[in-house]
Design a protein around this motif. Sequence first.
Motif, short mmCIF file in Angstrom:
data_model
loop_
_atom_site.label_atom_id
_atom_site.label_comp_id
_atom_site.label_asym_id
_atom_site.label_seq_id
_atom_site.Cartn_x
_atom_site.Cartn_y
_atom_site.Cartn_z
N GLY A 240 1.13 -1.33 0.19
CA GLY A 240 -0.16 0.56 -0.14
C GLY A 240 0.96 1.53 0.21
O GLY A 240 0.31 2.98 0.35
N GLY A 241 2.20 1.01 0.18
CA GLY A 241 2.84 2.80 0.07
C GLY A 241 3.13 2.96 1.19
O GLY A 241 3.92 4.08 1.44
N GLN A 242 2.59 2.30 2.53
CA GLN A 242 3.37 2.49 3.70
C GLN A 242 4.78 2.65 4.29
O GLN A 242 5.04 0.96 3.18
CB GLN A 242 1.78 2.51 4.28
CG GLN A 242 0.76 2.50 4.17
CD GLN A 242 -0.24 2.88 5.70
OE1 GLN A 242 -0.08 3.68 6.36
NE2 GLN A 242 -1.13 2.23 5.54
N ARG A 243 4.82 3.06 5.25
CA ARG A 243 5.76 2.82 5.30
C ARG A 243 6.31 2.86 6.79
O ARG A 243 5.38 2.57 7.74
CB ARG A 243 7.06 4.33 4.87
CG ARG A 243 7.25 4.22 3.93
CD ARG A 243 7.83 5.94 3.62
NE ARG A 243 7.92 6.00 2.15
CZ ARG A 243 6.79 6.33 1.42
NH1 ARG A 243 5.97 6.77 1.65
NH2 ARG A 243 7.09 6.59 -0.01
N ILE A 244 7.05 2.12 7.36
CA ILE A 244 7.73 1.24 8.44
C ILE A 244 9.14 1.82 9.22
O ILE A 244 10.21 1.10 8.61
CB ILE A 244 7.17 -0.17 9.21
CG1 ILE A 244 6.07 -0.50 9.18
CG2 ILE A 244 7.96 -0.57 10.75
CD1 ILE A 244 5.72 -2.02 8.97
#
Length: 282
Positions: free
Chosen positions: A172-176
């Motif tokens: 989803g293009g999110q980052r951790i």
Amino acid sequence: MDQPAEEGTMNDDGALALHGKLWLTMNGRHLGGPDRVALLASIAEHGSITQAAKAVKMSYKAAWDAVETMNNLAGEPLVERLAGGRGGGGTRLTARGTRLVQNFRQLEAAHRLFIAQLGRQQPGLLDAALADDFQLMRTMTMKTSARNQFFGTVEAVTAGAVNDEVVLSIVGGQRIVAIVTHASTQSLGLAPGAAAFALVKASSIIVAVDGDASRLSARNRLAGRIARVQTGAVNSDVTIALPGGGTIGATVTRDSEERLELTEGMAATALFKASSVILGVG
């Protein structure tokens, strides 16, 4: 008996090669694949299920079980017994059984040709595609107590004197964001473009609603919508659906669930510290 399977394997030189297995179903049930068809062909050759079973290295009982299953699924006999006589009786394929073997052999030949042609298309593309899937499968079969597991690609690494900050791009293009020791960064080979996975315990997740996340210092903020709330006597499990199809689970107290009025469909954000993230590689 043969089980439906299709797989990619590694060649001796390390390059990926495409392999496959063909099988037939009847009303959603496994009718036959190479092993069962080999049994039918052996019956046609030997005229005896005893000899046929020995030829294909199958027990007499397993051979008859397979034959009876195929007969039942086909709706008509594929194998029939011969009455005793000068020849002592035996078994043989019916016209339907003979046709099934012939047609399966033709389908197998076409299937092998298809697999060979697919494997020759665009050299290197198969290696890259299957390598990604192998990495995913290895990650999926990993056993860990952490409920949340994310597979992604290292986007950036900021080196420090003792600890490094690693940013992992996930579904989803999110980052951790994770904080790991500099030694761990080097030993794991964490660098931009490298594949890695992140583990986060559900107990490390804080659930925020109605903009509460803006007043918290947690570095990781994954926004989505609550997909499920399972209420317990003391704690409740909350699952938040993330953009792109991912989810993240949190364990909150029942009091927090009631106070925040957590319900399915409402917007929520999962927050957790960078120090709560464990990174790993396959």
